[in-house]
Motif scaffolding. Structure first.
Motif, PDB file in Angstrom:
ATOM      1  N   GLN A   4       0.831  -1.216   0.000  1.00 14.79           N
ATOM      2  CA  GLN A   4       0.000   0.000   0.000  1.00 14.79           C
ATOM      3  C   GLN A   4       0.862   1.261   0.000  1.00 14.79           C
ATOM      4  O   GLN A   4       0.517   2.246  -0.644  1.00 14.79           O
ATOM      5  N   ASP A   5       1.974   1.236   0.727  1.00  7.72           N
ATOM      6  CA  ASP A   5       2.879   2.391   0.741  1.00  7.72           C
ATOM      7  C   ASP A   5       3.383   2.687  -0.671  1.00  7.72           C
ATOM      8  O   ASP A   5       3.438   3.837  -1.090  1.00  7.72           O
ATOM      9  N   ILE A   6       3.751   1.631  -1.382  1.00  3.56           N
ATOM     10  CA  ILE A   6       4.228   1.797  -2.761  1.00  3.56           C
ATOM     11  C   ILE A   6       3.098   2.324  -3.641  1.00  3.56           C
ATOM     12  O   ILE A   6       3.302   3.225  -4.457  1.00  3.56           O
ATOM     13  N   ASN A   7       1.910   1.794  -3.450  1.00  2.00           N
ATOM     14  CA  ASN A   7       0.753   2.243  -4.221  1.00  2.00           C
ATOM     15  C   ASN A   7       0.463   3.723  -3.956  1.00  2.00           C
ATOM     16  O   ASN A   7       0.211   4.491  -4.890  1.00  2.00           O
ATOM     17  N   PHE A   8       0.516   4.137  -2.694  1.00  2.00           N
ATOM     18  CA  PHE A   8       0.277   5.541  -2.360  1.00  2.00           C
ATOM     19  C   PHE A   8       1.357   6.435  -2.963  1.00  2.00           C
ATOM     20  O   PHE A   8       1.069   7.513  -3.485  1.00  2.00           O
ATOM     21  N   GLN A   9       2.606   6.007  -2.896  1.00  3.19           N
ATOM     22  CA  GLN A   9       3.677   6.829  -3.451  1.00  3.19           C
ATOM     23  C   GLN A   9       3.634   6.850  -4.980  1.00  3.19           C
ATOM     24  O   GLN A   9       4.058   7.829  -5.586  1.00  3.19           O
ATOM     25  N   PHE A  10       3.098   5.809  -5.599  1.00  3.06           N
ATOM     26  CA  PHE A  10       2.865   5.836  -7.046  1.00  3.06           C
ATOM     27  C   PHE A  10       1.915   6.988  -7.372  1.00  3.06           C
ATOM     28  O   PHE A  10       2.177   7.815  -8.244  1.00  3.06           O
ATOM     29  N   ARG A  11       0.820   7.062  -6.632  1.00  4.49           N
ATOM     30  CA  ARG A  11      -0.152   8.147  -6.811  1.00  4.49           C
ATOM     31  C   ARG A  11       0.509   9.503  -6.561  1.00  4.49           C
ATOM     32  O   ARG A  11       0.337  10.443  -7.338  1.00  4.49           O
ATOM     33  N   ASN A  12       1.294   9.602  -5.501  1.00  2.00           N
ATOM     34  CA  ASN A  12       1.938  10.854  -5.133  1.00  2.00           C
ATOM     35  C   ASN A  12       2.972  11.298  -6.158  1.00  2.00           C
ATOM     36  O   ASN A  12       3.044  12.474  -6.513  1.00  2.00           O
ATOM     37  N   PHE A  13       3.781  10.348  -6.619  1.00  5.19           N
ATOM     38  CA  PHE A  13       4.829  10.664  -7.595  1.00  5.19           C
ATOM     39  C   PHE A  13       4.198  11.156  -8.894  1.00  5.19           C
ATOM     40  O   PHE A  13       4.665  12.110  -9.504  1.00  5.19           O
ATOM     41  N   LYS A  14       3.117  10.502  -9.288  1.00  9.31           N
ATOM     42  CA  LYS A  14       2.390  10.907 -10.500  1.00  9.31           C
ATOM     43  C   LYS A  14       1.841  12.330 -10.338  1.00  9.31           C
ATOM     44  O   LYS A  14       1.943  13.147 -11.250  1.00  9.31           O
TER      45      LYS A  14
END
Length: 193
Positions: free
Chosen positions: A36-46
């Motif tokens: 989930q952390d990776i998923n959230f940071q994917f959203r954030n980085f985008k």
């Protein structure tokens, strides 16, 4: 009365449904990084990439990191054996993800703060540009996006002064790479295969 409450909790626990689940993937120092952390940071980085063309974080990791994270998140398997094979097959992406989370962890320790004024500018930019609304929370920003912005502020404070006379980001890349290499050695990590 307390015994009845405990009994109810035990009985309820047997029939409880799993609302969400997560999987720990990496341990960095004293913290774990989950799927989930990776998923959230994917959203954030985008969102950061959409909001700021000159983001040092985005320039360092490159916009292709968005596709790498998207691929990692969307293709992530369910079963333990499949996860193990998947992670071993994604060594290059895992290394970048590990570096990214180590940089986030380091910048948190530096106590950079995202001012309310900057948070408001980001909120306005997000709404105006119609990108990254997932990073908004009520009248502020989501905590994990604030952490990413703290990394951006740290990189700008540490390396921004080296960008003089319209120099390109590539002129400071070797300095950031040395920092990340040092950080990777300094901050221990462990994968949960």
């Amino acid at each position: 009365m307390k015994l009845a409450l405990l009994f109810n909790l035990l009985i309820g626990g047997v029939h409880a449904k799993v609302v969400s689940s997560d999987r720990f993937l990496i341990k960095i120092l004293d913290r774990t990084v989950s799927f989930q952390d990776i998923n959230f940071q994917f959203r954030n980085f985008k969102a950061l990439s959409c909001l700021y063309d000159d983001s040092m974080v985005v320039q360092y990791f490159d916009k292709s990191f968005i596709k790498d994270l998207e691929s990692f998140v969307t293709e992530f398997p369910e079963g333990d054996d499949e996860v193990r094979r998947f992670m071993h097959g994604r060594a290059t992406e895992l290394k970048k993800i590990r570096h990214f989370f180590k940089m986030l962890r380091y910048s948190e320790d530096q106590k950079n703060t995202v001012s309310p004024k900057l948070a408001q500018i980001i909120r306005e930019g997000t709404l105006e540009n119609k990108c990254g609304a997932g990073v908004l929370y009520k009248d502020t920003l989501k905590t994990n996006f604030i952490t990413l912005m703290e990394l951006e502020l740290y990189l700008r404070a540490r390396y921004g002064g080296q960008l003089k006379n319209n120099q390109k980001f590539e002129s400071i890349r070797p300095s950031i790479e040395l920092f990340v290499e040092s950080l990777d050695k300094q901050f221990g990590h462990e994968y949960y295969w």
